[in-house]
Motif scaffolding. Sequence first.
Motif, PDB file in Angstrom:
ATOM      1  N   ASP A  44       0.798  -1.224   0.000  1.00 28.35           N
ATOM      2  CA  ASP A  44       0.000   0.000   0.000  1.00 28.35           C
ATOM      3  C   ASP A  44       0.829   1.272   0.000  1.00 28.35           C
ATOM      4  N   ALA A  45       2.105   1.180   0.330  1.00 29.24           N
ATOM      5  CA  ALA A  45       2.897   2.391   0.534  1.00 29.24           C
ATOM      6  C   ALA A  45       3.053   3.177  -0.759  1.00 29.24           C
ATOM      7  N   VAL A  46       3.085   4.500  -0.598  1.00 24.27           N
ATOM      8  CA  VAL A  46       3.437   5.367  -1.710  1.00 24.27           C
ATOM      9  C   VAL A  46       4.896   5.085  -2.065  1.00 24.27           C
ATOM     10  N   THR A  47       5.201   5.013  -3.362  1.00 32.16           N
ATOM     11  CA  THR A  47       6.530   4.568  -3.786  1.00 32.16           C
ATOM     12  C   THR A  47       7.570   5.660  -3.583  1.00 32.16           C
ATOM     13  N   SER A  48       7.966   5.882  -2.338  1.00 30.01           N
ATOM     14  CA  SER A  48       9.028   6.835  -2.028  1.00 30.01           C
ATOM     15  C   SER A  48      10.286   6.069  -1.647  1.00 30.01           C
ATOM     16  N   ASP A  49      11.441   6.692  -1.876  1.00 32.02           N
ATOM     17  CA  ASP A  49      12.697   6.006  -1.592  1.00 32.02           C
ATOM     18  C   ASP A  49      12.837   5.677  -0.114  1.00 32.02           C
ATOM     19  N   SER A  50      12.379   6.587   0.757  1.00 30.41           N
ATOM     20  CA  SER A  50      12.566   6.362   2.186  1.00 30.41           C
ATOM     21  C   SER A  50      11.767   5.147   2.672  1.00 30.41           C
ATOM     22  N   VAL A  51      10.519   4.993   2.214  1.00 33.83           N
ATOM     23  CA  VAL A  51       9.717   3.836   2.601  1.00 33.83           C
ATOM     24  C   VAL A  51      10.347   2.563   2.044  1.00 33.83           C
ATOM     25  N   ARG A  52      10.767   2.591   0.787  1.00 35.33           N
ATOM     26  CA  ARG A  52      11.380   1.413   0.168  1.00 35.33           C
ATOM     27  C   ARG A  52      12.640   0.992   0.924  1.00 35.33           C
ATOM     28  N   ASP A  53      13.516   1.950   1.201  1.00 36.55           N
ATOM     29  CA  ASP A  53      14.764   1.611   1.877  1.00 36.55           C
ATOM     30  C   ASP A  53      14.505   1.076   3.286  1.00 36.55           C
ATOM     31  N   TYR A  54      13.521   1.642   3.973  1.00 29.88           N
ATOM     32  CA  TYR A  54      13.225   1.160   5.322  1.00 29.88           C
ATOM     33  C   TYR A  54      12.723  -0.282   5.265  1.00 29.88           C
ATOM     34  N   LEU A  55      11.784  -0.547   4.362  1.00 32.25           N
ATOM     35  CA  LEU A  55      11.234  -1.897   4.264  1.00 32.25           C
ATOM     36  C   LEU A  55      12.305  -2.894   3.831  1.00 32.25           C
ATOM     37  N   PHE A  56      13.154  -2.511   2.911  1.00 36.65           N
ATOM     38  CA  PHE A  56      14.220  -3.398   2.449  1.00 36.65           C
ATOM     39  C   PHE A  56      15.198  -3.698   3.582  1.00 36.65           C
ATOM     40  N   GLY A  57      15.401  -2.713   4.442  1.00 35.78           N
ATOM     41  CA  GLY A  57      16.326  -2.904   5.548  1.00 35.78           C
ATOM     42  C   GLY A  57      15.810  -3.783   6.658  1.00 35.78           C
ATOM     43  N   ARG A  58      14.535  -4.210   6.591  1.00 30.17           N
ATOM     44  CA  ARG A  58      14.000  -5.087   7.635  1.00 30.17           C
ATOM     45  C   ARG A  58      14.379  -6.553   7.432  1.00 30.17           C
ATOM     46  N   ASP A  59      14.905  -6.900   6.252  1.00 33.68           N
ATOM     47  CA  ASP A  59      15.356  -8.267   5.965  1.00 33.68           C
ATOM     48  C   ASP A  59      14.254  -9.302   6.153  1.00 33.68           C
ATOM     49  N   LEU A  60      13.096  -9.028   5.584  1.00 32.40           N
ATOM     50  CA  LEU A  60      11.974  -9.962   5.641  1.00 32.40           C
ATOM     51  C   LEU A  60      11.708 -10.490   4.227  1.00 32.40           C
ATOM     52  N   PRO A  61      11.898 -11.783   3.974  1.00 36.74           N
ATOM     53  CA  PRO A  61      11.733 -12.322   2.613  1.00 36.74           C
ATOM     54  C   PRO A  61      10.383 -12.003   1.988  1.00 36.74           C
ATOM     55  N   GLU A  62       9.298 -12.102   2.761  1.00 37.13           N
ATOM     56  CA  GLU A  62       7.975 -11.832   2.181  1.00 37.13           C
ATOM     57  C   GLU A  62       7.850 -10.381   1.760  1.00 37.13           C
ATOM     58  N   VAL A  63       8.372  -9.464   2.569  1.00 36.54           N
ATOM     59  CA  VAL A  63       8.334  -8.040   2.225  1.00 36.54           C
ATOM     60  C   VAL A  63       9.210  -7.777   1.008  1.00 36.54           C
ATOM     61  N   ASN A  64      10.382  -8.397   0.970  1.00 34.53           N
ATOM     62  CA  ASN A  64      11.266  -8.212  -0.183  1.00 34.53           C
ATOM     63  C   ASN A  64      10.606  -8.690  -1.473  1.00 34.53           C
ATOM     64  N   ALA A  65       9.855  -9.772  -1.389  1.00 33.85           N
ATOM     65  CA  ALA A  65       9.168 -10.273  -2.583  1.00 33.85           C
ATOM     66  C   ALA A  65       8.141  -9.259  -3.079  1.00 33.85           C
ATOM     67  N   ILE A  66       7.429  -8.633  -2.166  1.00 31.72           N
ATOM     68  CA  ILE A  66       6.435  -7.635  -2.573  1.00 31.72           C
ATOM     69  C   ILE A  66       7.125  -6.423  -3.191  1.00 31.72           C
TER      70      ILE A  66
END
Length: 856
Positions: A470-492
Amino acid sequence: MSELGFLSAAYRLAEPSFVPTLVARLREDTGALLAGEAEPPRRLVRALLDSGDHDLLERLTRWARGFGSGRAGILLGLARRCDPGLAATLYSMIMPYASLNEAVDDIRAAVLLNAADRPDDPGWREPGGLVPALLATRDPDLLIPALRAPFPEVVRHALRTLLPGVDRLDQYAACRAVLAHGGAERLAELATLPGLRPDVARAATDPHRLTAHHEQPTDRLIALLRRQSDWRSTRPRTLPRREAALLGWDAVLAAHREEPLPGGALRMLWTHDGCPAELILAGYELAGRQVPPVMANALPWEVLTGERWRDAYDPTKAPSVLTEGVLKGWFPVERVLAEVGSAHSVLGMLPHTPAVQDALASLVTPLGADARAWRALLQLGPTFLGSCAEWVATAVELAPSQRGSVWWRGGDTFVRLLAAAPTEVQHALLPLLHHNDLYRLFCVHEIADETRDRVVAMLSEDALPGSARDAVTSDSVRDYLFGRDLPEVNAILFERWQLPLTVHRALLAGLPQRPGRTERLPLDEGVVRAVGGSSTRSKAERRPALLRAVGCGDPRLVRLVLGQTPLHTPAAQLTLLIGLWERHGPEEVRALLADTDFPGRTGKTHPLPARLHKLAHTALNAQDGQDAQDGADGQDGADGQEAQAGLRILRQRLGEELSPAGKVTFLRSYGATSLQRATSGVTRLLEETEPEGLPWAELAAAHRTRPLPEPLLAALSRQDDCPPELLGEARAAWLRMCLSGYVSNGTGPHPGLLDLVRSHPLETQDPIGWLAEAVEHRLLTAQDVLREIRPAAHAARFLLTRPPQRRWLPAHREARRLTAEHLGTHPEAWAMAVTLLPDFGGTVPELLATAAAVVA
């Protein structure tokens, strides 16, 4: 080029005084030329306009009715000289573009002036003539110019049809036209027409009063504006140049105050600089409070103030005005926040820009971290009619009276204000927020990572996959989510977001992002599906994503890559094996080499070449030997990658392949035989070793030491960053390789282009493009093309399609000299040259000499 194209060439080369003679000799062919789409030469057009040949002029008219540059001028010339039989066709023409509407007016005016010079010609009134055509129409676009026609019956019909929608200026013009061409008796008949202005009716019965009325310079402009109502919707949305030159805002304002201008006129005036605010406001109201797509002026501040703004609020219209006004700088955001209500509506319309965010941060400063003030702000809610500044001030005033700690859902506007507050204020208020507001704060707004951590702690990590969707495609949201190291989130993220190349590859490789974490992350099945690209249309469209997965090391993706796209470079093949070894060890590499079943691949042979199998088995045997030695020494053979001898062998070879020298060797091997293979080699190297690019310095040095193969040089010339040191020879090589029948001798020496075209006909898929590139890069001159290119048709076609620039003048002058020398003013010789040219195998001079000899 067809034979008709060569006829056009003949008209371009012939002397103007000789063109009429040539038209008479080639009349049938000339008619066929005018029936095509190509623009006839100007010399031919001038000769036809002077000829009075009705049949050819009719063909020229039909051609000119098409759409294209220069045709409006031809139509205007026809209108000024045409016989009555073409007048109705020219007068009723419609242009498809607004920029040509002024040409339509000029053409109709020219037809009427032509008729005024000879109004007694019976052709005007014959069936199909101009007068019957105008008497049969009720189209205002056709009848308004006809108010000045030299035919009294046409003027009367136009007035009777258009009244009372005809302004005073046009009514007086109609009366003057009838007086000039029908006399006082015909003029008096107009006085009885219903809808005629009283002063015009009196003038119709008194010719002296009519002649005393004079048009003012701005009368024509005001008259045009008065006609821009809905039934004139086909008229232009900008003023014609003539009327725009008369534009005086004082006169226009005075006319508007005397009688409001129609909406079409106001929309036209919006597009001109300096339009007064009074006219903009009037047009804005008539346009349904919407901003037009083209507007040269700012909307005045008044559109946002008073009851007009509040009463007119419509979520489908009003946001475009306020949003666009803030983005374009019409409305300062600080003033909008301070003066414009209603607060909730205004905040919903403000664009998401850094300037707006700064203004909102200043707006919420008085609230501080006082939960009571924020709660009061929330309670005032959407029903508050004041401005945003008044909303905040009222909330601060009501804060002491707030009791209790129960909050409810705040919604988009409240969350946006909270996102603009300082971090410490956000942290103080987060525990009080509804979980929906927390989720929106995380997904939509730019907040600090520390704040995101607190939101995640309150929502739990289970909410992160949904936020990735659902997140707006901003770099800060993307980088934060990527930094959580969750395979399911990375797949999305991989499936739904456009990831940078570095993030893309790191995600595929399973590289951890959290500090201190070293183990690789498993790949979610969604990533494998996304790389496979089941929803795309072809394997070629999946290739870029597959190539980025080459070094990921995941066995599923490795087999997917080998099954669905070929790897041509040793570098890419080695990268695939090394990634697999690093992530899953040598046994997985051994299993891959033994496998022959890959998804998407029908053949039973292994997709990796034999030489790579040999190298990989050497590395595996070295590894087996080291593992045995490590076991005898009591060491663990999996203690680290540095201890793996086999992996060192593969890495050393990869370094050699990725080195500039290795790339040069690869390109030499690919580019030694054919242009197609050389081009393929350059493309494959760039695809499979991105983003390193080509080693230009080493290629230039290698060429100085030992010339590169000619096919490779030709392929390198197509690269935009080819250095000047190689570019000249590379372009010449490309042009030689494009010639049918040319056989490269490898590394040289190579013949010059002029020597080639002197000894061989120009046979290539695109002879005009070939000649254009050769001349552009000064490998041939335009004179070389004229004298030496065979067959002559290629030279003629090339020179005739060049733009009218000074650089081509010498060749055109020589062409005219050659035609004058060989063909002179003999129509039969010219006709013979046109006939011979399409199939003649020699040069242009040889063609002209042959044509002259045939008819001698």
